[in-house]
Write a protein that holds these residues in place. Structure first.
Motif, PDB file in Angstrom:
ATOM      1  N   PHE A  16      88.174 -66.349 -11.483  1.00 20.97           N
ATOM      2  CA  PHE A  16      88.685 -66.496  -9.746  1.00 20.97           C
ATOM      3  C   PHE A  16      88.200 -67.792  -9.346  1.00 20.97           C
ATOM      4  O   PHE A  16      89.089 -68.521  -8.347  1.00 20.97           O
ATOM      5  N   LYS A  22      87.770 -72.613  -6.136  1.00 20.50           N
ATOM      6  CA  LYS A  22      86.173 -72.966  -5.768  1.00 20.50           C
ATOM      7  C   LYS A  22      85.627 -71.309  -6.607  1.00 20.50           C
ATOM      8  O   LYS A  22      85.857 -69.772  -6.780  1.00 20.50           O
ATOM      9  N   THR A  25      82.001 -67.261  -3.265  1.00 18.82           N
ATOM     10  CA  THR A  25      80.473 -66.730  -2.217  1.00 18.82           C
ATOM     11  C   THR A  25      79.230 -66.105  -3.073  1.00 18.82           C
ATOM     12  O   THR A  25      79.597 -64.905  -3.627  1.00 18.82           O
ATOM     13  N   GLN A  28      80.140 -62.897  -2.192  1.00 16.87           N
ATOM     14  CA  GLN A  28      81.376 -62.258  -2.968  1.00 16.87           C
ATOM     15  C   GLN A  28      80.873 -62.043  -4.153  1.00 16.87           C
ATOM     16  O   GLN A  28      81.543 -60.439  -5.002  1.00 16.87           O
ATOM     17  N   PRO A  46      81.117 -60.001   8.407  1.00 11.49           N
ATOM     18  CA  PRO A  46      81.686 -60.489   9.591  1.00 11.49           C
ATOM     19  C   PRO A  46      82.742 -60.878   9.246  1.00 11.49           C
ATOM     20  O   PRO A  46      83.292 -61.601   8.208  1.00 11.49           O
ATOM     21  N   THR A  47      84.427 -61.365  10.027  1.00 11.39           N
ATOM     22  CA  THR A  47      85.584 -62.464   9.317  1.00 11.39           C
ATOM     23  C   THR A  47      84.823 -63.268   9.447  1.00 11.39           C
ATOM     24  O   THR A  47      83.727 -64.047   9.270  1.00 11.39           O
ATOM     25  N   GLY A  48      85.782 -64.135   7.815  1.00 13.49           N
ATOM     26  CA  GLY A  48      85.534 -65.377   7.840  1.00 13.49           C
ATOM     27  C   GLY A  48      84.562 -65.492   6.106  1.00 13.49           C
ATOM     28  O   GLY A  48      84.341 -66.481   6.261  1.00 13.49           O
ATOM     29  N   LYS A  51      85.949 -61.132   2.360  1.00 13.97           N
ATOM     30  CA  LYS A  51      86.906 -59.621   2.238  1.00 13.97           C
ATOM     31  C   LYS A  51      88.094 -59.801   1.546  1.00 13.97           C
ATOM     32  O   LYS A  51      87.967 -59.831   0.285  1.00 13.97           O
ATOM     33  N   THR A  52      89.177 -60.691   2.600  1.00 11.01           N
ATOM     34  CA  THR A  52      90.295 -60.466   1.735  1.00 11.01           C
ATOM     35  C   THR A  52      90.462 -61.173   0.799  1.00 11.01           C
ATOM     36  O   THR A  52      91.157 -60.474  -0.346  1.00 11.01           O
ATOM     37  N   MET A 440      78.113 -69.780   4.852  1.00 15.22           N
ATOM     38  CA  MET A 440      78.494 -69.242   3.780  1.00 15.22           C
ATOM     39  C   MET A 440      78.031 -68.312   2.477  1.00 15.22           C
ATOM     40  O   MET A 440      78.686 -68.079   1.608  1.00 15.22           O
TER      41      MET A 440
HETATM   42  P1  ADP Z   1      87.624 -62.408   5.778  1.00 16.91           P
HETATM   43  O1  ADP Z   1      88.743 -61.238   4.878  1.00 16.91           O
HETATM   44  O2  ADP Z   1      86.522 -61.531   5.493  1.00 16.91           O
HETATM   45  O3  ADP Z   1      87.757 -62.637   6.820  1.00 16.91           O
HETATM   46  P2  ADP Z   1      89.359 -64.583   4.280  1.00 16.91           P
HETATM   47  O4  ADP Z   1      88.943 -63.389   3.015  1.00 16.91           O
HETATM   48  O5  ADP Z   1      90.088 -64.243   4.863  1.00 16.91           O
HETATM   49  O6  ADP Z   1      88.156 -63.486   4.948  1.00 16.91           O
HETATM   50  O7  ADP Z   1      88.424 -66.045   4.155  1.00 16.91           O
HETATM   51  C1  ADP Z   1      88.478 -66.853   5.202  1.00 16.91           C
HETATM   52  C2  ADP Z   1      87.741 -68.443   5.024  1.00 16.91           C
HETATM   53  O8  ADP Z   1      87.536 -68.436   3.537  1.00 16.91           O
HETATM   54  C3  ADP Z   1      89.618 -68.376   4.194  1.00 16.91           C
HETATM   55  O9  ADP Z   1      90.288 -69.673   4.902  1.00 16.91           O
HETATM   56  C4  ADP Z   1      89.213 -68.491   2.483  1.00 16.91           C
HETATM   57  O10 ADP Z   1      90.195 -69.502   2.152  1.00 16.91           O
HETATM   58  C5  ADP Z   1      88.108 -68.785   2.790  1.00 16.91           C
HETATM   59  N1  ADP Z   1      87.135 -68.407   1.668  1.00 16.91           N
HETATM   60  C6  ADP Z   1      87.744 -67.218   0.669  1.00 16.91           C
HETATM   61  N2  ADP Z   1      86.222 -67.477  -0.235  1.00 16.91           N
HETATM   62  C7  ADP Z   1      86.138 -68.530  -0.763  1.00 16.91           C
HETATM   63  C8  ADP Z   1      85.525 -68.960  -1.236  1.00 16.91           C
HETATM   64  N3  ADP Z   1      84.747 -68.517  -2.613  1.00 16.91           N
HETATM   65  N4  ADP Z   1      85.035 -70.434  -0.852  1.00 16.91           N
HETATM   66  C9  ADP Z   1      85.437 -71.126  -0.149  1.00 16.91           C
HETATM   67  N5  ADP Z   1      86.314 -70.190   0.701  1.00 16.91           N
HETATM   68  C10 ADP Z   1      86.515 -69.514   0.579  1.00 16.91           C
END
Ligand code: ADP
Ligand code: MG
Length: 503
Positions: A16, A22, A25, A28, A46-48, A51-52, A440
């Motif tokens: 990862f 990075k 979280t 994750q 929640p969004t952000g 997940k994706t 986060m």
């Molecule tokens: P979701 O699908 O839950 O809405 P995303 O995967 O799209 O979330 O991630 C949201 C934002 O957080 C993106 O800008 C992504 O690059 C960032 N992000 C995801 N995982 C991490 C992480 N482990 N550390 C820092 N930023 C992260």
């Protein structure tokens, strides 16, 4: 086995970081554990929160191990975006040529479409990226393919068509027949008589991970997920947590003292009764532990705990207890110790039995008495008193005891006729104080349970496994020092986040 899992986990962790630069979280990390344990599950968050990103990394990790994935997005543009991110990730991996990523995009040119079609049909890919619409349009082909991992981003879009659920299940290897039978079982709703509904037959099946910010799907079909995969969308909305549960079988004051001296600080101690609590608190005070109790001046003691003048705070574990519900101190509370499993104890006397026992007994009885069942067919809800009257009117005491024994046979019946049932919600609430979402980050917690009785412990363990997918470690397998480090680490980064967000 445990060691192997740790190895795989740290491999994933490094992977990862290699491609995303990075660390994961807290959310994750929890998902990674489940994913690496090959469990189908829902990501409700929640969004952000990532997940994706997690889904993309998981599919790449699988591809490197020769496994096929399908990633399903609600729209083509999200599919396109993810395709681009995935390629960017891929560029960080050495020897990534073997990973073939195939995207369906409706705006492709004719020749591109032909190429897609040819590669799709011959399964010339490790990762297939499509939209929900594609799942319904191409269900005939997809249902005959096998995927080790199907990741559905934003499941709400896809659940609009119940046929899609069948397709997703077929993609991870369930046959039409298995799905049909599970649907039947759900329809007949006659589950009490049958075997446990959660199928263990998901061996040799792929994994289905669905993500949702708010998943609350309606209807029969979503229940299929639980029936076949052992999870249910949206029903159990406990907060996500990262807790290691440890059981200590031999309950002794000395052991308790030893544990507290190792953990040192930030400890909640739960007891079943105030009486018992007073004895333990006295013992710990005599041995130099800085401990307060909620039955003294709660506000004052709690303030001392908050300021760090007290290291331990003791309270009674009941669902509405002050320690169970009333506090939220993610940086201070790191550990909890249950001095025995929180339990309900009641006589199997129909006058004393709680509502849920009466209800189950009554339903069981009706199932064997069709005429009576017909009579009550339209009754939705009965007051507890009414239920009590009905139970004593129709069911002899002998039958009642038999049914209670049958239904709760896995639970403990004491010599003086009391039935003991672990109070799982209270255990979840209480231990949940040690692991909280903060920005986060998810703080790591440890919950230690002193429980001598195997029946009670097994019952708590199996229900916790079903509800939260959480596992137990025996005292002998535990490395407390490394757990303590993990607990501290998760709180350090929390503080950094806090500062960043705050300024
Ligand atoms: P979701 O699908 O839950 O809405 P995303 O995967 O799209 O979330 O991630 C949201 C934002 O957080 C993106 O800008 C992504 O690059 C960032 N992000 C995801 N995982 C991490 C992480 N482990 N550390 C820092 N930023 C992260
Ligand atoms: Mg997303």
């Amino acid at each position: 086995l445990y060691w192997n899992f740790q190895q795989i986990y740290s491999m994933f962790e490094k992977f990862f970081e290699l491609i995303f630069h990075k660390p994961m979280t807290g959310y994750q990390r929890t998902w990674a554990r489940r994913f690496l344990l090959s469990k189908s599950f829902t990501l409700v968050a929640p969004t952000g929160v990532g997940k994706t990103t997690f889904g993309l990394v998981a599919s790449l990790f699988s591809a490197l191990h020769g496994k096929k994935s399908a990633l399903v997005f609600p729209t083509i543009s999200l599919a396109q975006q993810s395709f681009e991110r995935l390629n960017q990730f891929k560029s960080k991996i050495q020897n990534a040529d073997a990973i073939r990523i195939l995207l369906f995009n409706s705006s492709m040119t004719k020749s591109e479409k032909e190429e897609f079609e040819q590669r799709f049909l011959s399964q010339d890919f490790e990762i297939l990226i499509v939209s929900s619409q594609f799942i319904s349009k191409r269900k005939d082909v997809l249902s005959k393919m096998f995927f080790d991992l199907v990741f559905v981003d934003d499941v709400d879009a896809i659940l609009k068509s119940s046929k899609n659920i069948d397709t997703l299940l077929q993609m991870i290897g369930f046959s039409e027949d298995e799905i049909e039978k599970a649907t039947e079982r759900l329809r007949s709703k006659n589950k009490e008589n049958g075997q446990d509904t959660v199928s263990n037959g998901s061996k040799n099946k792929g994994m289905l991970i669905v993500s949702s910010a708010t998943a609350k799907p309606q209807g029969l079909k979503p229940l299929l997920f639980r029936e076949l995969l052992g999870f249910e969308i949206g029903r159990f909305t406990f907060n996500i947590r990262n807790i290691t549960n440890i059981r200590i079988k031999n309950k002794s004051n000395e052991k308790l003292l030893e544990i507290i001296n190792i953990l040192k600080d930030g400890i909640l101690l739960f007891v079943n009764t105030e009486e018992e609590g007073k004895e333990i608190v006295k013992f710990l005070l005599e041995n130099g532990i800085k401990i307060g109790a909620t039955w003294n001046d709660f506000e004052k003691e709690f303030e001392f705990f908050k300021e760090g003048k007290l290291n331990v705070i003791c309270g009674v574990s009941s669902y509405y207890g002050k320690l169970i519900r009333g506090i939220d101190l993610p940086s201070r509370i790191k550990y909890c110790i249950f001095w025995e499993t929180p339990c309900f104890r009641f006589l199997i006397d129909m006058d004393k039995a709680p509502r849920f026992v009466l209800e189950r007994v009554f339903v069981e009885y009706l199932d064997n008495h069709p005429k009576l069942k017909e009579y009550f067919k339209n009754v939705e809800y009965l007051q507890t008193e009414k239920l009590r009257q009905l139970v004593s009117k129709y069911i002899s005491y002998e039958d009642y005891s038999k049914i209670v024994n049958k239904i709760f046979s896995h639970l403990k019946l004491t010599d003086d006729g009391k039935l003991i049932i672990p109070d799982v919600p209270t255990y979840i609430q209480g231990s949940g104080r040690t692991s909280r979402m903060f920005g986060m980050n998810l703080t790591k917690g440890v919950s230690i349970l002193f429980e001598e009785d195997d029946t009670i412990f097994e019952s708590l363990k199996s229900r916790l496994m079903f509800l939260l997918d959480e596992e137990w470690i025996d005292e002998s397998e535990v490395n407390l020092e490394s757990l303590i480090m993990e607990v501290e680490e998760s709180r350090k980064s929390r503080n950094e986040d806090f500062n960043v967000n705050d300024t």
